[in-house]
Scaffold this motif. Structure first.
Motif, PDB file in Angstrom:
ATOM      1  N   TRP A 187       0.866  -1.309  -0.031  1.00 36.77           N
ATOM      2  CA  TRP A 187      -0.018   0.052  -0.085  1.00 36.77           C
ATOM      3  C   TRP A 187       0.806   1.187   0.056  1.00 36.77           C
ATOM      4  N   ARG A 188       2.138   1.094  -0.294  1.00 37.60           N
ATOM      5  CA  ARG A 188       2.930   2.335  -0.157  1.00 37.60           C
ATOM      6  C   ARG A 188       2.558   3.353  -1.591  1.00 37.60           C
ATOM      7  N   PRO A 189       2.693   4.450  -1.285  1.00 36.67           N
ATOM      8  CA  PRO A 189       2.736   5.159  -2.835  1.00 36.67           C
ATOM      9  C   PRO A 189       4.021   4.783  -3.565  1.00 36.67           C
ATOM     10  N   ASP A 190       3.443   4.655  -4.891  1.00 36.75           N
ATOM     11  CA  ASP A 190       4.394   4.002  -5.792  1.00 36.75           C
ATOM     12  C   ASP A 190       5.596   4.826  -6.339  1.00 36.75           C
ATOM     13  N   ASN A 191       5.512   6.097  -5.662  1.00 39.87           N
ATOM     14  CA  ASN A 191       6.668   7.101  -5.743  1.00 39.87           C
ATOM     15  C   ASN A 191       7.600   7.100  -4.679  1.00 39.87           C
ATOM     16  N   LEU A 247       0.905   1.647  -4.613  1.00 36.50           N
ATOM     17  CA  LEU A 247      -0.638   2.370  -4.989  1.00 36.50           C
ATOM     18  C   LEU A 247      -0.157   3.709  -5.653  1.00 36.50           C
ATOM     19  N   PRO A 248      -0.871   4.109  -6.662  1.00 38.16           N
ATOM     20  CA  PRO A 248      -0.533   5.035  -7.188  1.00 38.16           C
ATOM     21  C   PRO A 248      -0.613   6.415  -6.206  1.00 38.16           C
ATOM     22  N   PRO A 255      -5.281   7.729   1.959  1.00 39.01           N
ATOM     23  CA  PRO A 255      -6.236   7.191   2.607  1.00 39.01           C
ATOM     24  C   PRO A 255      -5.909   5.669   3.273  1.00 39.01           C
ATOM     25  N   PHE A 256      -4.838   4.965   2.459  1.00 43.53           N
ATOM     26  CA  PHE A 256      -4.566   3.830   2.989  1.00 43.53           C
ATOM     27  C   PHE A 256      -3.384   3.880   3.986  1.00 43.53           C
TER      28      PHE A 256
END
Length: 661
Positions: free
Chosen positions: A502-506, A532-533, A539-540
């Motif tokens: 669930w980490r931001p993909d950046n 995730l994008p 929110p995640f």
């Protein structure tokens, strides 16, 4: 071993191509955990002086469709000219690569990134485990060029192919002799392939892009699947363990954190003899035999060996990885029967390096989302499957997602009758209250099953969206905590898994998991592809922060919380799981106990392991820094004692293809 004569395969294909458009075709049955899930069809056609392999590879895994297409244009001697692969390699990963050769140069595209690279004199084009026909062509190419040395591959990497002899298999009543090869460098870890003398790939035992067991068997050889898996398991355990020392071992001068919760002992001594701890305490009170092998641990810290309560021991590399990380006991939460029993026995007999393996046999019901081959839809199936696992020395049964409520009760009753415990997922159509009432002793994964039950009733959430934060003072949260505490239900959160996926993909994985810098390159690339994008990840992140606090609230209420990873970043995610517990509010000592004595109690082995006390099995770790000062110091494991045998972590990391530092 029969090695194909040089040029025989490609010369045959070239001869055939002069008279026929289609020169070869074949079909592979695809399996995951020995369950048939799809197929690959390939065809080789002639294009004048060139040949073209086209492959269609597709399967369905737990309701997710996975498909890719690949093509290879090559010369009659097997030299690649153009390679393209596009599609999915698992439910969560995609591929889109192109390699075009022009003289001494290669144009490479991976996704949207392109580059030009020199084309080696001897190389092949391939990207990962799929399609299987491409692996067949790679081995043919290697055999054609003398069957020696490593093989550079494009888009990138180096593959090593090792002949492992011949094996006889009984296929539909006929004895078949096949040539076995071990392949490494294509994926993380090693694969086992079998070829016949005509150059046909017959079977491949590998792992997919989710690092789950994956098998491919040529049509007509399907009855040999179990034998292929068993033989691969025996060939896949890494490095025989050194014979145990006959001299006592004395670890002297360290700060001893024995796992009981008591105060640390400075300037301690731990005495080990024949695989058992014979004394542990202040050095002034421990008599050291003259013939003891002394380990100077001044300035270091000694802890009990760690546990991972949610493993899937998919390949031989897991053995040295776990021991290198200080994990001396592992609960395998669902595996192929023949594979995991073979690996367990090899480790116990000293034929391979690895932790003590406790086994949970996985069962599922019939559905498109089912996993594995052991289905329990009737009482008769329950008795047969549970008895088989029990008689093979499994400690638990693991319920998967498609088991019906009636069968959950039946499995639990049968397992308990045989002295086994039951853990697993909350099956679809049930909630955590129902599965615990049906007899399950533990629940795997905090999200979503446990988390969901702590949210207000009637809450509606769009599929794929984040969960709202939990109010730990709500009626729902208090009710669940009281229920789980009264039942003594063991919770295995695996929250480091969700942090990764669930980490931001950046956000680089290394920002929270520095271990990613040390894993094998093939694995690092796959793990870094999760996330995730960034636009939707916030929110995640809030869900995760709420989950960390909720896990600790369960622990504070007396509910057993055990460290488990569900693979994630091998070895290192055990550390990360502990760090996240401390982040949520546990003390470092409580997090250490969640990885030592608490799982030992859950598995009814606390008289045997889990703390450093006289009479217990000699499973312990020596760290450069004290994790009671900062839980991140748990990452400083340098020496591991497993069953009385001393290991250098750095050597084991390297044996598994990881970096030592």
């Amino acid at each position: 071993m029969a090695i194909l004569s040089p040029k025989i395969i490609f010369a045959l294909v070239a001869a055939l191509s002069a008279s026929a458009a289609t020169v070869e075709s074949g079909k592979f049955r695809l399996y995951k955990f020995e369950q048939a899930i799809g197929e690959e069809n390939y065809q080789i056609t002639s294009e004048g002086e060139r040949l073209l392999l086209d492959s269609k590879f597709a399967f369905e895994d737990r309701g997710g469709k996975v498909a890719l297409s690949a093509s290879l244009r090559y010369r009659p001697d097997g030299a690649p000219l153009r390679y393209e692969v596009k599609g999915s390699t698992s439910r969560i990963s995609k591929i889109d690569s192109l390699v075009e050769i022009a003289g001494a140069k290669a144009a490479v595209r991976e996704g949207k990134v392109s580059r030009d690279v020199p084309a080696p004199d001897r190389f092949f084009t391939i990207s990962g485990y799929a399609p299987i026909s491409m692996q067949m062509m790679m081995v043919r190419y290697w055999l054609e060029r003398g069957a020696k040395g490593s093989l550079p591959v494009l888009p990138g990497g180096t593959v090593t192919i090792e002949p492992r002899g011949q094996d006889a298999f009984n296929v539909d009543g006929k004895r078949v002799m096949l040539n076995r090869y071990r392949v490494s460098g294509l994926i993380w870890g090693r694969e086992t392939l079998w070829m016949d003398d005509a150059g046909q790939l017959i079977a491949a035992i590998t792992i997919d892009a989710e690092y789950d067991h994956f098998e491919a068997v040529r049509e007509g050889y399907e009855s040999g699947l179990v034998a292929f898996v068993s033989k691969a398991a025996a060939d896949n355990v890494l490095a025989s363990a050194a014979p145990p020392t006959k001299r006592p071992i004395a670890i002297i001068g360290a700060t001893l954190v024995d796992g009981t919760g008591g105060a640390p002992v400075t300037d301690s001594a731990v005495l080990i003899d024949r695989g058992r701890i014979t004394a542990a305490g202040p050095r002034s009170k421990v008599k050291i035999p003259r013939n003891a092998e002394r380990i100077d641990a001044r300035g270091k810290t000694v802890l009990p060996g760690l546990w991972d309560m949610h493993a899937h021991f998919e390949q031989g590399e897991w053995g040295p990885i776990y021991v290198a990380a200080g994990v001396t006991t592992v609960r395998d939460c669902g595996n192929e029967f023949e594979y995991i029993t073979g690996v367990r026995d090899a480790i116990e007999q000293g034929r391979g390096v690895g932790p003590r393996l406790l086994l949970a046999g996985i069962v599922d019901g019939d559905s498109k989302s089912a996993l594995g081959i052991d289905r329990v839809n009737t009482p008769e199936q329950v008795h047969s499957v549970v008895t088989r696992y029990h008689d093979a020395g499994f400690q638990q049964i693991k319920i998967y997602s498609s088991v019906t409520p009636e069968m959950v009760r039946a499995v639990s009753a049968e397992a308990h009758r045989l002295g086994m415990s039951v853990t697993g997922h909350v099956p679809r159509g049930m909630d955590i209250y129902q599965v615990v009432d049906a007899g399950m002793d533990g629940v795997e994964h905090f999200l979503p099953a446990v988390y969901q039950a702590m949210l207000p009733k009637g809450l509606k959430r769009a599929p794929g969206s984040a969960f709202p934060p939990i109010d730990l003072q709500s009626e729902e949260a208090r009710k669940l905590i009281e229920f789980l505490k009264a039942r003594g239900t063991v919770i295995d959160p695996t929250i480091a898994l969700y942090e990764l996926t669930w980490r931001p993909d950046n956000e680089p994985v290394a920002a929270f998991e520095p271990g990613i810098k040390r894993v094998a390159p093939e694995l690092a690339q796959a793990l870094s592809g999760s996330g995730l994008p960034a636009l939707f990840a916030s929110p995640f992140h809030k869900t995760l922060e709420s989950a960390y606090a909720a896990v600790v609230a369960l622990h504070k209420a007396g509910i057993p919380i055990v460290v488990g990873t569900d693979q994630t970043v091998p070895g290192f995610s055990v550390y990360r799981e502990m760090e996240l517990y401390v982040h949520g509010g546990m003390t470092p000592m409580e997090a250490i106990q969640a990885a030592t004595i608490v799982p030992a109690r859950a598995m009814k082995l606390d008289r045997e392991v889990g703390t450093i006390e006289a009479g217990k099995r000699a499973d312990l770790i020596i760290l450069d820094s004290n994790p009671l000062d900062a839980i991140a110091n748990i990452r400083t494991v340098k020496t591991v004692v497993a069953k009385g045998q001393v290991y250098d972590s750095a050597k084991l990391w390297r044996a598994a293809g990881f970096s030592a530092e």
